[in-house]
Scaffold this motif. Sequence first.
Motif, PDB file in Angstrom:
ATOM      1  N   ARG A 569       0.832  -1.209   0.000  1.00 27.05           N
ATOM      2  CA  ARG A 569       0.000   0.000   0.000  1.00 27.05           C
ATOM      3  C   ARG A 569       0.868   1.262   0.000  1.00 27.05           C
ATOM      4  NH1 ARG A 569      -1.593   3.523   3.934  1.00 27.05           N
ATOM      5  NH2 ARG A 569      -3.603   4.587   3.621  1.00 27.05           N
ATOM      6  N   THR A 570       1.873   1.290   0.877  1.00 28.78           N
ATOM      7  CA  THR A 570       2.675   2.498   1.051  1.00 28.78           C
ATOM      8  C   THR A 570       3.646   2.738  -0.099  1.00 28.78           C
ATOM      9  OG1 THR A 570       2.530   2.237   3.459  1.00 28.78           O
ATOM     10  CG2 THR A 570       4.278   3.686   2.608  1.00 28.78           C
ATOM     11  N   LEU A 574      -0.131   3.731  -3.174  1.00 26.94           N
ATOM     12  CA  LEU A 574      -0.252   5.171  -2.952  1.00 26.94           C
ATOM     13  C   LEU A 574       0.621   5.991  -3.906  1.00 26.94           C
ATOM     14  CD1 LEU A 574      -0.515   5.397   0.945  1.00 26.94           C
ATOM     15  CD2 LEU A 574      -2.341   5.386  -0.768  1.00 26.94           C
TER      16      LEU A 574
END
Length: 694
Positions: A569-570, A574
């Motif tokens: 996700r990071t 994103l």
Amino acid sequence: STSHCGLSGTEHAVSIFQCKEHMDKIKTAEKPREFFKVNIHEERTAAYVARSMPFLVFLVTVCMLTLGVLRNTVLLLTITAVLNVAMWLWVVSMGITCIYGVYRAQETIELAEKAEMQEKPVPQSHAVQDPAKIAKEPEPEEAPPKEAPVSHVVEEKVRHIVVIPNYKEPENLLDDTLKSLSEVTGSKDLWVVLAMEEREKEAKTKAKKLEAKYDEKKCFAKIMSNFHPENLEEIHLDGSREAEVKGKASNLKSAVKKVCEEVDKLKTDEEKGSKTVQLTSGPTNVLTVIDADVILHPMYFAHISREFVAMKEKKEDPSYTFWQAPQLPWRNFYTCPVVSRVWGYISSLWEFGGVAGLMYGSHHMVFSAYTVPLELAREAECWDGDVIAEDHHAFLKAWFYAVFLAVQKEATACSRVQVRPVMLPSKSTSVSSDEGYWSSWAERWDQAKRHAQGVAELSYALLASWDMLSSLPVTSLGPTFLWRLLKVVFKPFMMHIVSTLQAVSLLVLTLYWLLNHNRIPWCPDHIVLTDMGRAGDTLLCGLAGAWVLAWPVVIPFMLLIASNFIMIRTCFLLPGERSQESSWHKADGDVIGWKSRFLGPLFGSKQFATLCVLIFDVVICFGPIMAVYGVLVEMVAYCNVLLKGNRFEYKTASKSLANGVAASCDSYGATNSAQETSCDPSKGITKIDERSSV
């Protein structure tokens, strides 16, 4: 003339020649063996023993487990409990450190990108300096008429040299990798080296085209190629010889030698043509090794340059420092097969957790893509031609070299080699064949065998430690140094031995439990909490998993899912949502959100799709896949190291991306491109002309 060379007066005098010979023998006897240059292929007993250690440890443990099943249940429970606790603590600590490290990485990325946006355009020669210092510098004046040489102080600068080992990589892939390098801060100061193999027929043509293209675009300060010759040999300390292994280590050894020659030549030319006397040396050369499918963060080199200069200002010596960014193989997360994703979960947890742990003083070795001062790489001869795990070997050899140097200079054993974290993750790809789904499973097996062959570095560490301890005086070995040595040796032991033994012991206990009608003799039939304090057998049975066989894996599995979700996700999802145009930001894992009206607010959510894939892979597929690709493959490696050492057929796997990128099975494992990319550093978006795959 005569001398007594320290002999008593009653002895006959000896000639000068005899005296010199006598003193040379004394000096030779005092000089310790160059233990950092040992090789497990040497023809001596210690080398054979070192090669056999992984297999012997495994064999002894299996024999003890068998004895526990047949004769002594307590022995079986004790071994299983110890291994369970060791692995549980290791994985849980890695998981927690990894999760915290991801948030630190997010902060580092945001700060780095903010600094990049605020930086004013400056001459590339000052790319690694503090912008504030540059702003204060006066405008250069016209040079005075010919006078005597003027002395001046040259500010510390760092020259980054990037080496890309490759074999049969498509030209488009290398073009794409070079394009990503052209996007980094300070790219025009980079030296880039295409480390190619002479045995590849098209290598010279491909290299010539790429060099011409990037020279014309002026992307880098220098771009060149090296062609690793065939049929070279590695000469060992005992005089024995071994044919080089055709792979990354031997390629790097040849390429770094070429880099050193170019640096020395440039230095000589500068000294001859210099009209001034510089009070400091030229730029410090720092070497970065990356695979052909690796994309570095745009601020990676600037970060290292600032750290290098900051260490100098603090009177710290960066010349013994490696730099490592956590490497995540998720550029093709969503499209690669489950067998590749499962390995990626372990690799990501290990690497991100290990690199994050460096912030708190833990020990970690470099992996795949890393940075090292060129002088250290040259003096330690970090890469041998007959090893497989070149990254771990480079670190271990440099570590033991530093010990050797310290003993020579200070008569005290210590190693100043360290690894510093760069919390700007690099991105690579996982195995995915364009020849079919099941071909990916076969090629993943080849990759797993190559990774498992890294257990040979445990043998190297043991052999180097043996030679070191047997050649150094006891007075030079302090407790702090011995503790560091233990951590250095224990790291590959934990990676390749303990993890396998824990799985085997838990399997044996499970079979024993089934054969005894779902119970373990000597263990209570049920748990009574009030008995836990007075019944040692109750605690031992619990730690061994005699009642709940799943306890050793439940919490680690939860952390494995959570940490990998946060990493993806990071570092992928994103950044992929932003309007950034760099290759690093656009590598978003190829995740596609699920578009179903039944999902409601989760419609099209890439994060939800990622989490579902993670849960399915870990809960359902992880155990069976790792039994073969984790445990069985390590057993094969133990036997291979015992019988053949590092004599190994270097096979790498293909990797593909959703945009049609795929690699040859004969390559060094990077992606193979089926697209034509433009190389304009001012343009972040790659132009694509579809064509057939190479």
